[in-house]
Design an enzyme around this catalytic site. Sequence first.
Site, PDB file in Angstrom:
ATOM      1  N   ASP A 246      44.149  32.582  44.842  1.00 13.16           N
ATOM      2  CA  ASP A 246      44.444  31.731  43.666  1.00 13.16           C
ATOM      3  C   ASP A 246      45.304  30.532  44.055  1.00 13.16           C
ATOM      4  O   ASP A 246      45.057  29.402  43.641  1.00 13.16           O
ATOM      5  CB  ASP A 246      45.045  32.532  42.489  1.00 13.16           C
ATOM      6  CG  ASP A 246      46.346  33.247  42.777  1.00 13.16           C
ATOM      7  OD1 ASP A 246      46.724  33.365  43.972  1.00 13.16           O
ATOM      8  OD2 ASP A 246      47.000  33.686  41.809  1.00 13.16           O
TER       9      ASP A 246
ATOM     10  N   GLU B 263      41.172  38.040  46.191  1.00 15.99           N
ATOM     11  CA  GLU B 263      42.595  38.363  46.395  1.00 15.99           C
ATOM     12  C   GLU B 263      43.230  37.382  47.363  1.00 15.99           C
ATOM     13  O   GLU B 263      42.642  37.045  48.392  1.00 15.99           O
ATOM     14  CB  GLU B 263      42.700  39.796  46.923  1.00 15.99           C
ATOM     15  CG  GLU B 263      43.924  40.520  46.452  1.00 15.99           C
ATOM     16  CD  GLU B 263      43.934  40.771  44.940  1.00 15.99           C
ATOM     17  OE1 GLU B 263      44.377  39.864  44.197  1.00 15.99           O
ATOM     18  OE2 GLU B 263      43.518  41.851  44.517  1.00 15.99           O
TER      19      GLU B 263
ATOM     20  N   ASP C  97      47.596  35.848  37.476  1.00 17.17           N
ATOM     21  CA  ASP C  97      48.139  36.925  36.650  1.00 17.17           C
ATOM     22  C   ASP C  97      48.428  36.456  35.228  1.00 17.17           C
ATOM     23  O   ASP C  97      48.077  37.120  34.248  1.00 17.17           O
ATOM     24  CB  ASP C  97      49.432  37.468  37.273  1.00 17.17           C
ATOM     25  CG  ASP C  97      49.221  37.949  38.688  1.00 17.17           C
ATOM     26  OD1 ASP C  97      48.052  38.068  39.100  1.00 17.17           O
ATOM     27  OD2 ASP C  97      50.216  38.197  39.379  1.00 17.17           O
TER      28      ASP C  97
END
Length: 382
Positions: free
Chosen positions: A39, A36, A174
């Site tokens: 990215d 988390e 995402d």
Amino acid sequence: MQERIAILKKKFKELYPEGGSPLLVAGPGRINIIGEHVDYAGGLVLPSAVDREILLAASNRKDNKIKIFSLDYNESFESSLDRLKFCGKKRWANYLQGVFYFLQEKGLKLNGVNIAFSGNIPQGGGLSSSAALEVGTCYAARLLNGFILSDLELVKLCQKAENNFVGVMCGIMDQFASALSKKGNLLLLDCRDLEYQLIPADFSGIAIVLADTKKERTLAGSEYNLRREQLAKAAGLLGKPLRDVSSKEFEALKGKLDEVSRKRAKHVIYEIERTKNAAEALIKKDMPELGRLLYETHESLRTDYEVSCRELDIMVEIASRSKGVIGSRMMGGGFGGCTLTLVRKENVEELQEKIMKEYPKRAGKKTEVWVCNLAGGARTVY
Ligand code: GLA
């Protein structure tokens, strides 16, 4: 599902009587097991698409108008392909406009389009309904216009639409997960070079449960962009990208950093290592180890990265005391949204009941708790 399709098709026909029989595509939301806020620092992530998705019905028009209807907002939006611009009032329309804008910028020729769409991804729940809408739109546009665009180009274009049209500086996780997930697997994605490996999602008797804090994520945008700046500063002080700094090296070099830079960099560097370890634990089916890593991630996001909030912490704390739970953490951008909990299948109901009973009392908010099923990426329904 059949019912949702029927409602969408009926609405489409009502809105666009001369629109013919529409193409129907689905863009799914995503979860992330671990990795988390790494990215955008070129780190490793472990997401997958889920069975909550946006369904888009779309057909070509003979002119260059774009006519869009959102069933969930019960609002329509109209513009034309040569007049795409950010709309402050109907923000949802920007995700679609952004995709059309950057497809045209690539030199691709688009037809005008009629669209109606609806979704069952909880808004603001941290499951990335925005990526689902962008990916669904781009997927439909590719089919309706018949141009060549690789899946990877599609992913990058959707991220660009969100960064440069909507104005949210998200990473690539995402859009990648929404477009390229393969059912039954997690994507171990390296966000530096976009290489990925499929990790079979065999959770041996364990369910993935999502619990929505129902906390409005008002800080999410500004704090997100601030974290990116703080990481850039930390990397500058360390003299190389955080991705290239091992935890051992970090411990030796951390004296060079001010307190904020040190905390932010620590999260990222250790989180990348945790993601590697989590993928290995999954392959070895070492569920207790995976669970332990999830708790560590939550702690790191709470204390070092500072993107958690009271509601998320309460949710994780409740889960941690429930029978059969092996790990729990906040998921996604933070400041609200959902937690992700791994729990033995036979204890799912107990967990759900415990959260439904304790969370509203302690947080003063409602909640929704559900078992999440992994799914494949964007697809043509028909
Ligand atoms: C949001 C962004 C992603 C990622 C996560 C945090 O979902 O859109 O790119 O940065 O937050 O991991």
